[in-house]
Motif scaffolding. Structure first.
Motif, PDB file in Angstrom:
ATOM      1  N   TYR A 218       6.262  18.273   3.741  1.00  0.00           N
ATOM      2  CA  TYR A 218       4.973  18.818   3.718  1.00  0.00           C
ATOM      3  C   TYR A 218       4.074  18.167   2.659  1.00  0.00           C
ATOM      4  CZ  TYR A 218       6.275  23.680   5.394  1.00  0.00           C
ATOM      5  OH  TYR A 218       7.125  24.331   6.346  1.00  0.00           O
ATOM      6  N   ASN A 219       4.367  17.213   1.856  1.00  0.00           N
ATOM      7  CA  ASN A 219       3.631  16.781   0.763  1.00  0.00           C
ATOM      8  C   ASN A 219       3.140  15.430   1.174  1.00  0.00           C
ATOM      9  OD1 ASN A 219       6.724  15.943   0.570  1.00  0.00           O
ATOM     10  ND2 ASN A 219       5.694  14.286  -0.632  1.00  0.00           N
ATOM     11  N   LEU A 220       2.198  14.878   0.589  1.00  0.00           N
ATOM     12  CA  LEU A 220       1.696  13.478   0.588  1.00  0.00           C
ATOM     13  C   LEU A 220       2.439  12.487  -0.137  1.00  0.00           C
ATOM     14  CD1 LEU A 220      -0.785  16.011   0.502  1.00  0.00           C
ATOM     15  CD2 LEU A 220      -2.319  14.034   1.038  1.00  0.00           C
ATOM     16  N   VAL A 221       2.508  11.423   0.234  1.00  0.00           N
ATOM     17  CA  VAL A 221       2.685  10.308  -0.728  1.00  0.00           C
ATOM     18  C   VAL A 221       1.797   9.262  -0.682  1.00  0.00           C
ATOM     19  CG1 VAL A 221       4.562   8.586  -0.530  1.00  0.00           C
ATOM     20  CG2 VAL A 221       5.267  10.722  -0.160  1.00  0.00           C
ATOM     21  N   ASN A 222       1.555   8.893  -1.989  1.00  0.00           N
ATOM     22  CA  ASN A 222       0.355   7.858  -2.329  1.00  0.00           C
ATOM     23  C   ASN A 222      -1.030   8.395  -1.563  1.00  0.00           C
ATOM     24  OD1 ASN A 222       2.282   6.691  -3.768  1.00  0.00           O
ATOM     25  ND2 ASN A 222       2.386   4.738  -2.559  1.00  0.00           N
ATOM     26  N   GLY A 223      -1.235   9.550  -1.530  1.00  0.00           N
ATOM     27  CA  GLY A 223      -2.531  10.243  -0.981  1.00  0.00           C
ATOM     28  C   GLY A 223      -2.552  10.353   0.491  1.00  0.00           C
ATOM     29  N   ALA A 839      -6.034   3.403   3.767  1.00  0.00           N
ATOM     30  CA  ALA A 839      -6.377   3.776   4.921  1.00  0.00           C
ATOM     31  C   ALA A 839      -5.831   5.128   5.498  1.00  0.00           C
ATOM     32  CB  ALA A 839      -6.444   2.646   6.166  1.00  0.00           C
ATOM     33  N   PRO A 840      -6.196   5.838   6.560  1.00  0.00           N
ATOM     34  CA  PRO A 840      -5.235   6.851   6.974  1.00  0.00           C
ATOM     35  C   PRO A 840      -4.092   6.590   7.521  1.00  0.00           C
ATOM     36  CG  PRO A 840      -7.675   7.128   7.486  1.00  0.00           C
ATOM     37  CD  PRO A 840      -7.629   5.728   7.065  1.00  0.00           C
ATOM     38  N   THR A 841      -3.792   5.432   8.144  1.00  0.00           N
ATOM     39  CA  THR A 841      -2.686   5.136   8.753  1.00  0.00           C
ATOM     40  C   THR A 841      -1.739   4.131   8.049  1.00  0.00           C
ATOM     41  OG1 THR A 841      -3.753   3.465  10.131  1.00  0.00           O
ATOM     42  CG2 THR A 841      -3.749   5.802  11.046  1.00  0.00           C
ATOM     43  N   HIS A 842      -2.328   3.329   7.166  1.00  0.00           N
ATOM     44  CA  HIS A 842      -1.562   2.195   6.493  1.00  0.00           C
ATOM     45  C   HIS A 842      -2.136   1.817   5.205  1.00  0.00           C
ATOM     46  CE1 HIS A 842      -4.700   0.076   8.733  1.00  0.00           C
ATOM     47  NE2 HIS A 842      -4.460  -0.538   7.434  1.00  0.00           N
ATOM     48  N   GLY A 843      -1.374   1.432   4.390  1.00  0.00           N
ATOM     49  CA  GLY A 843      -1.421   0.588   2.962  1.00  0.00           C
ATOM     50  C   GLY A 843      -1.612   1.601   1.868  1.00  0.00           C
ATOM     51  N   ARG A 937      -7.551  -2.499  -3.844  1.00  0.00           N
ATOM     52  CA  ARG A 937      -6.410  -2.604  -2.778  1.00  0.00           C
ATOM     53  C   ARG A 937      -5.607  -4.120  -3.129  1.00  0.00           C
ATOM     54  NH1 ARG A 937      -8.063  -2.420   3.634  1.00  0.00           N
ATOM     55  NH2 ARG A 937      -9.199  -4.016   3.040  1.00  0.00           N
ATOM     56  N   ALA A 938      -6.450  -5.100  -3.328  1.00  0.00           N
ATOM     57  CA  ALA A 938      -5.994  -6.200  -3.273  1.00  0.00           C
ATOM     58  C   ALA A 938      -6.534  -7.390  -4.158  1.00  0.00           C
ATOM     59  CB  ALA A 938      -5.355  -6.777  -1.879  1.00  0.00           C
ATOM     60  N   PHE A 939      -5.987  -8.395  -4.411  1.00  0.00           N
ATOM     61  CA  PHE A 939      -6.666  -9.447  -5.189  1.00  0.00           C
ATOM     62  C   PHE A 939      -6.102 -10.719  -4.770  1.00  0.00           C
ATOM     63  CE2 PHE A 939      -3.446  -8.663  -8.158  1.00  0.00           C
ATOM     64  CZ  PHE A 939      -3.087  -9.623  -8.564  1.00  0.00           C
TER      65      PHE A 939
END
Length: 945
Positions: A218-223, A839-843, A937-939
């Motif tokens: 049910y929960n979310l992981v990392n949003g 993003a909604p699908t990845h990362g 997100r990144a550097f």
């Protein structure tokens, strides 16, 4: 009409390969028929002779919800056995009974036979003992959980090379360990925790081929909601590929709808259902038996081009493969089709339930009182709210019979000429209306408290519980508490003049009495409008308990939880203390009878500090199923050795536990691996009635390379005068690690039984991968060269033998960050960071947990040589805040500061470049500090052109 035998299609011919048969059947289905297969309740296809199908039967520790069936100990109790062979037998018995229900008992819904897809076992790790569903998991350790989970799955599937007895589905993927607001809370998993801990419980079970499916959590992981996580494809299905079979992934109940409301992750259901299907959800458990709404959403997604026919076919193909393996299309070849109804609660399964309950009992403390004196004619007082009853939990089957502890001891003592005196220890009270003078319910009530002043009231004349009805009426008509909404819990709150108010826990309203007709209803919103009740004590439970204890040679006080109250699905516990009235009862009994044994019967650990300090003996059992009383009697009287070991840490009462939503076990200090305070009882703890000695620890070699293997050999001896069981636990520890290594980590274990004087040599083959950690710099598991320890232990808190081991190989290189994109989630350490979705699908990305205070990331040992500028990928909503800035430092030297612009959306990314104050030189610990509300997100550092 089914096609004739002379024109038998390929899918009906078992001589063809499985995948060819699946493809043939799929090709014969219309698009609408395929779409219909995406819902939990799959309709029949009469023209092809294909029957209806339903995903999911509950089978966590016995067949559940569909009638009387053998009830085994709760999953946490099965975990306490540390016995893979026994757990496999339990899984086999459950699957045999599920087969009997499938073949011989038709459900009332008319939806076809009971499903052979079993939604079990639960592999969620017991990180936080306050989790309301703690009873459903096996342990806090991923190695232990995976081993026990695989054993249960193998029992469920059977051993036939082509056909499954039942199809186990692993629950709940991923990082699900809280109930409060479970559909909207996010579990923050840094990569090390993700790979070393949460995924580590699922990976071996799926890779072994023992599991056939998984259920998203049910929960979310990392949003990001688990129902759209890319980990379904990138991890779960990748692990399954070598097995040669597809993994069938199902949603949890109503979770697809949750993606829009209450999670608000997507704006409309067609988009959300499309995203779930593309992420790997093959079947939608939504809207009960009514498939119209979820299928309508999927049809709309198809029409809008959000999904295509290939997405649907991929999911249907996985379902069909499972149905073929379950023998649906080969009834004449199905080796399990002949299982009859007589197997349900048969003598063999009753004996297995008794064995499992006995093997799960854990002796936590014993100063010599146990086993109880077996001289002729002992008198034992059995006291407490759980002394003479057994409770079902939400996922229990219906108990075919109940052997309570009082029952078990009575039967066992009969042969010894002994006697049991049973006292519940509950007060019996009369609640008299001050308005009418009438008794509530026209009967006195026996009162039990289950923590946080939550009470159940049981009518003295009928033994039925007081229950709140939909119209607000109060009726004592419930024999057991086992409904989704528990309407049988109340509080008695103080009022003027020693009177009390009766308040429903579930509604929050108070009982009121109509002065005209005298009818009592729970309709008052405030204390001022509530009825005041005179509380008259008719029977003093404490006095009765003291009297019983004084009259006995020993007292067994049975305390614990009601599985449906104050800690269950949808409700976490508020703490780990025993209910106040139970603790008081225990102390009163011990004051008059020092020979007191505390038996905790519970779904989770309790802080029993006082008992450990003042009582001679403490035992724990989960709610152990129908044979609990026989099992406890055998252990208490010494007819069986206490063979269980704790599957999770029991913390002390004054130990301030980490925040329940802090899933970073490393940073927060969860479990025996990272907890920094000595527990009351450690993971793996459990005593025996005999004495086991360990000796002659040998390693086959003193050093191995990073891909090597070492054999660890130890001799175990039963030096006592009676047979007994022990669990030999092998742990590993990294010395002087460059990362924050666990204090200890379980690498292997073995349960064995030895006769008096018997010795046995055990060898544990230990590959170097048992020493591995997830290297955030390389994004892979690695074994660092250096020093390690191999530890043989009785528990995580009692290591008895150690041996050094050296791993040889090249030292790790510094982390490369120049001319290489580095994901910010791959940090080594942090302060006040939250993990979120990029993003909604990845990362993944990071953001300050509190925008009002700075948050810092640490990247150790980065090679900055030649860097002259830095690029950072940021996203920032327009929240009206003044400052959003990223500061970069090497060691203590400031490299650069970057002002973060507004991008307009949390998923809209831009790259910002800043020149370094001066060219960087050498290897440094890199610190990135985030000021204000934005996502990073990144550097990437770059050199001069």
């Amino acid at each position: 009409m089914p096609e004739s035998a002379t024109d038998q299609p390929i899918f009906r011919d078992p001589g063809h390969p499985l995948r060819k048969r699946v493809d043939d059947l799929l090709s014969r289905l219309t698009p609408d028929e395929r779409l219909a297969m995406l819902h939990q309740h799959v309709p029949a296809v009469p023209r092809l002779g294909v029957q209806g199908f339903r995903t999911g039967s509950e089978a966590l520790h016995g067949v559940s919800w569909i009638g009387e069936a053998t009830v085994f100990p709760q999953a946490v109790g099965l975990g306490a056995t540390w016995d893979e062979d026994l757990v496999r037998k339990v899984g086999e018995a459950v699957s045999v009974e599920l087969r009997a229900f499938h073949h011989h008992r038709t459900p009332d819904t008319g939806q076809g036979p009971h499903s052979l897809q079993a939604w079990a076992p639960v592999l969620n790790l017991l990180r936080d003992p306050r989790w309301g569903r703690n009873e459903e998991g096996y342990s806090e350790d991923p190695v232990h959980t995976a081993r026990i989970g695989e054993a249960y799955c193998r029992g469920m599937t059977g051993d036939h090379p082509d056909y499954l007895r039942t199809a186990p589905v692993l629950k709940h993927f991923l990082a699900y360990n809280n109930e409060d607001d479970r559909c909207t809370t996010s579990s923050g998993l840094r990569p090390r925790v993700l790979h070393e801990y949460d995924l580590a419980a699922f990976r071996p079970v799926i890779a072994s081929g023992a599991a056939t499916g998984a259920m998203a959590a049910y929960n979310l992981v990392n949003g990001r909601p688990c129902h759209v996580t890319p980990l379904i494809e990138s991890e779960l299905r990748r692990w399954a590929e070598p097995t040669g079979h597809q993994l069938f992934v199902v949603s949890d109940a109503e979770a697809p709808s949750n993606l829009v409301d209450p999670e608000h992750y997507f704006d409309d259901h067609a988009v959300s259902h499309a995203a779930a299907l593309k992420a790997g959800i093959d079947n939608f458990t939504d809207h009960g038996e009514d498939s119209h709404i979820p299928l309508g959403r999927l049809r709309e997604a198809l029409e809008r081009g959000l999904i295509d026919q290939d997405d649907i076919d991929r999911a249907v193909r996985r379902q069909l493969e499972l149905r073929f393996r379950l023998g649906e299309f080969d009834p004449g070849l199905d080796p399990y089709a002949a299982i009859g109804p007589e197997v349900v609660d048969c003598a063999e399964h009753r004996a297995l339930a008794r064995e499992a309950a006995t093997e799960s009992v854990v002796l936590l403390k014993n100063d010599g009182l146990l086993p109880l004196d077996a001289r002729p004619g002992p008198r034992i007082a059995v006291i407490g709210p759980l002394a003479d009853t057994l409770y079902e939990d939400w996922y229990s089957g219906t108990l075919p019979h109940r052997v309570s502890i009082a029952d078990g001891l009575t039967a066992a003592l009969a042969a010894r000429g002994g006697e049991v005196v049973h006292v519940e220890g509950a007060d019996r009270v009369a609640l008299r209306s001050t308005t009418t003078g009438e008794l509530l319910g026209k009967t006195p009530f026996d009162v039990n408290e289950w923590g946080d002043d939550v009470l159940t009231l049981r009518a003295a004349d009928t033994g039925l519980h007081l229950s709140l009805k939909e119209d607000g009426a109060l009726v004592a008509d419930q024999e057991i508490l086992k409904t989704w909404f528990v309407n049988e819990t109340f509080r008695l709150e103080p009022a003027d003049g020693g009177r009390v108010l009766l308040r429903s826990v579930i509604s929050g309203r108070y009982a009121a009495v109509d002065p005209e007709d005298g009818r009592t209803t729970v309709t008052a919103d405030t204390p001022d409008t509530a009825e005041q009740w005179e509380r008259e004590l008719l029977h003093d439970g404490l006095a009765a308990a003291r009297a019983a204890a004084q009259s006995a040679d020993a007292a067994v006080v049975v305390l614990g939880n009601h599985p449906m109250v104050n800690g269950r699905e949808t409700e976490d516990r508020t703490g780990i203390a025993l209910p106040a009235t139970q603790e008081h009862l225990l102390r009163e009994v011990a004051a008059v009878r020092p020979e007191t044994v505390l038996t905790v019967m519970s779904s989770y650990p309790y802080a029993v500090d006082w008992a450990d300090q003042h009582l001679p003996a403490v035992l724990w059992t989960s709610h152990g199923g129908q044979e609990t009383g026989h099992a406890l009697a055998a252990v208490l009287l010494g007819d069986a050795d206490p063979a269980g070991r704790l599957p999770q840490t029991w913390y002390r009462g004054d130990d301030e536990l980490p925040a329940r939503l802090d899933y970073d076990i490393i940073k927060a200090g969860w479990t025996y691996q990272y907890h920094r305070t000595a527990p009351l009882y450690p993971f793996g703890h459990g005593l025996s009635y005999t004495d086991f000695g360990y000796g002659d620890l040998r390693l086959s070699r003193s050093s191995i390379d990073q891909d090597g293997t070492v054999d660890v050999t130890v001799t175990v001896t039963n030096g006592g005068s009676r047979p007994g069981s022990d669990v030999v636990q092998l742990y590993v520890r990294a010395l002087d690690a460059r990362y924050e290594a666990p204090r200890l980590r379980l690498a292997d274990f073995r349960k064995l039984r030895l006769d008096p004087g018997e010795s046995r040599e055990l060898t544990f083959r230990t590959p170097a991968e048992r020493l591995a950690h997830w290297d955030v710099a390389t994004g892979a598991f690695t074994v660092d060269p250096g020093g390690y320890e191999i530890l043989v232990a009785r528990s995580a808190g009692h290591c008895v033998l150690t041996a050094p081991l050296t791993v040889t190989g090249r030292d790790p290189e510094p982390r490369v960050v120049v001319e290489r994109r580095t994901l910010t989630a791959d940090f080594d350490d942090h302060t006040a960071i939250a993990l979120v979705d990029a993003a909604p699908t990845h990362g993944d990305a990071v953001t300050p947990a509190d925008p009002g205070r700075p948050a810092t990331l640490l990247f150790r040992g980065t090679d900055l040589s030649g860097a002259v500028r830095v690029e950072v990928e940021v996203a920032r909503e327009d929240t009206g805040t003044d400052e959003a800035r990223l500061e970069l430092r090497a060691s203590e030297k400031r490299l650069a500061a970057v002002d973060v612009p507004v991008t307009g959306d949390r998923h809209r990314w831009t790259t910002v470049t800043a020149e370094l104050a001066e060219p960087a030189v050498g290897v440094h610990d890199l610190h990135l500090t985030l000021h204000g509300e934005f996502r990073l997100r990144a550097f990437r550092f770059s050199g001069s052109c």
